[in-house]
Design a protein around this motif. Structure first.
Motif, short mmCIF file in Angstrom:
data_model
loop_
_atom_site.label_atom_id
_atom_site.label_comp_id
_atom_site.label_asym_id
_atom_site.label_seq_id
_atom_site.Cartn_x
_atom_site.Cartn_y
_atom_site.Cartn_z
N ASN A 146 0.80 -1.22 0.00
CA ASN A 146 0.00 0.00 0.00
C ASN A 146 0.83 1.27 0.00
O ASN A 146 0.28 2.35 -0.01
CB ASN A 146 -0.94 0.01 1.22
CG ASN A 146 -1.93 -1.11 1.16
OD1 ASN A 146 -2.23 -1.63 0.10
ND2 ASN A 146 -2.46 -1.49 2.30
N GLY A 147 2.10 1.16 0.04
CA GLY A 147 2.93 2.35 0.15
C GLY A 147 2.94 2.78 1.60
O GLY A 147 1.90 2.80 2.25
N LEU A 196 3.56 9.02 2.78
CA LEU A 196 2.43 9.91 2.53
C LEU A 196 2.45 11.10 3.46
O LEU A 196 2.19 12.24 3.05
CB LEU A 196 1.11 9.14 2.68
CG LEU A 196 0.85 8.03 1.66
CD1 LEU A 196 -0.43 7.28 2.02
CD2 LEU A 196 0.76 8.62 0.27
N VAL A 197 2.78 10.86 4.72
CA VAL A 197 2.86 11.95 5.69
C VAL A 197 3.97 12.92 5.29
O VAL A 197 3.80 14.14 5.35
CB VAL A 197 3.09 11.41 7.12
CG1 VAL A 197 3.44 12.51 8.09
CG2 VAL A 197 1.86 10.66 7.59
N LEU A 230 5.53 18.18 2.98
CA LEU A 230 6.21 18.97 1.96
C LEU A 230 5.22 19.88 1.23
O LEU A 230 5.51 21.05 0.98
CB LEU A 230 6.92 18.06 0.96
CG LEU A 230 8.21 17.41 1.44
CD1 LEU A 230 8.73 16.43 0.40
CD2 LEU A 230 9.25 18.47 1.71
N SER A 231 4.05 19.34 0.89
CA SER A 231 3.06 20.16 0.19
C SER A 231 2.57 21.29 1.09
O SER A 231 2.36 22.42 0.62
CB SER A 231 1.90 19.31 -0.32
OG SER A 231 1.18 18.77 0.76
N CYS A 232 2.37 21.02 2.37
CA CYS A 232 1.96 22.08 3.31
C CYS A 232 3.03 23.16 3.43
O CYS A 232 2.71 24.36 3.44
CB CYS A 232 1.65 21.49 4.68
SG CYS A 232 0.11 20.58 4.75
#
Length: 176
Positions: free
Chosen positions: A110-111, A116-117, A122-124
């Motif tokens: 599932n990765g 993902l966190v 990084l996006s935040c």
């Protein structure tokens, strides 16, 4: 497949480390027992005790011979109890290892949620940087006096042009 082989390698190394620690502890206990037996078999009877610690150190070795040996039935029952406990612990360890392997396999399919966190963080961070940049740009473009006029519902062009005139008139009033 690479993930499961590395996982089994980690489990194997963990077992090996536990075995080595256990052997090291046993070796140290055996050395302590040997020292105690030597002290008990060769006591220093000529020198008197100098302190309570000296008494304790010299007489504690005799505790190894103080207890009676267990009977054959007691020894067998103890061995049986230890065998059942060891079997229970081995089963529990196998269950934990299988749970770990299934969890790691699930994470591999599932990765990782950790990835993902990290991506979300990084996006935040990028969004915060963009927001700060936009605020700085807006602050550079907006004239503070014009902003005050807009906040108070005044026409900026009329108010700012009038503002310059009364200052000159006020200066003339003050001089008179």
């Amino acid at each position: 497949m690479a993930a499961s082989s590395s996982q089994t390698e980690v489990v194997r190394r963990g077992r090996h480390m536990m075995l080595m620690k256990s052997m090291d502890i046993r070796r140290r206990l055996m050395v302590c027992e040997i020292f105690d037996r030597q002290k008990a078999c060769n006591p220093d009877i000529r020198k008197p005790f100098s302190s309570f610690d000296d008494v304790f150190d010299r007489l504690s070795a005799f505790q190894t011979f103080d207890t009676k040996l267990p009977s054959k039935e007691e020894s067998e029952s103890f061995d049986n109890q230890m065998d059942t406990k060891a079997i229970e612990l081995l089963k529990k360890m196998e269950q934990l290892e299988s749970r770990l392997e299934t969890h790691l396999a699930h994470e591999a399919k599932n990765g990782g949620s950790e990835e993902l966190v990290a991506l979300e963080r990084l996006s935040c961070q990028q969004a915060v940087k963009n927001l700060k940049f936009l605020r700085e740009e807006r602050a550079r473009r907006i004239n503070p006096a014009k902003l005050l006029c807009l906040v108070h519902g005044l026409d900026p062009e009329e108010t700012l042009s009038r503002k310059e005139e009364p200052e000159e008139a006020q200066d003339e009033d003050i001089q008179e």
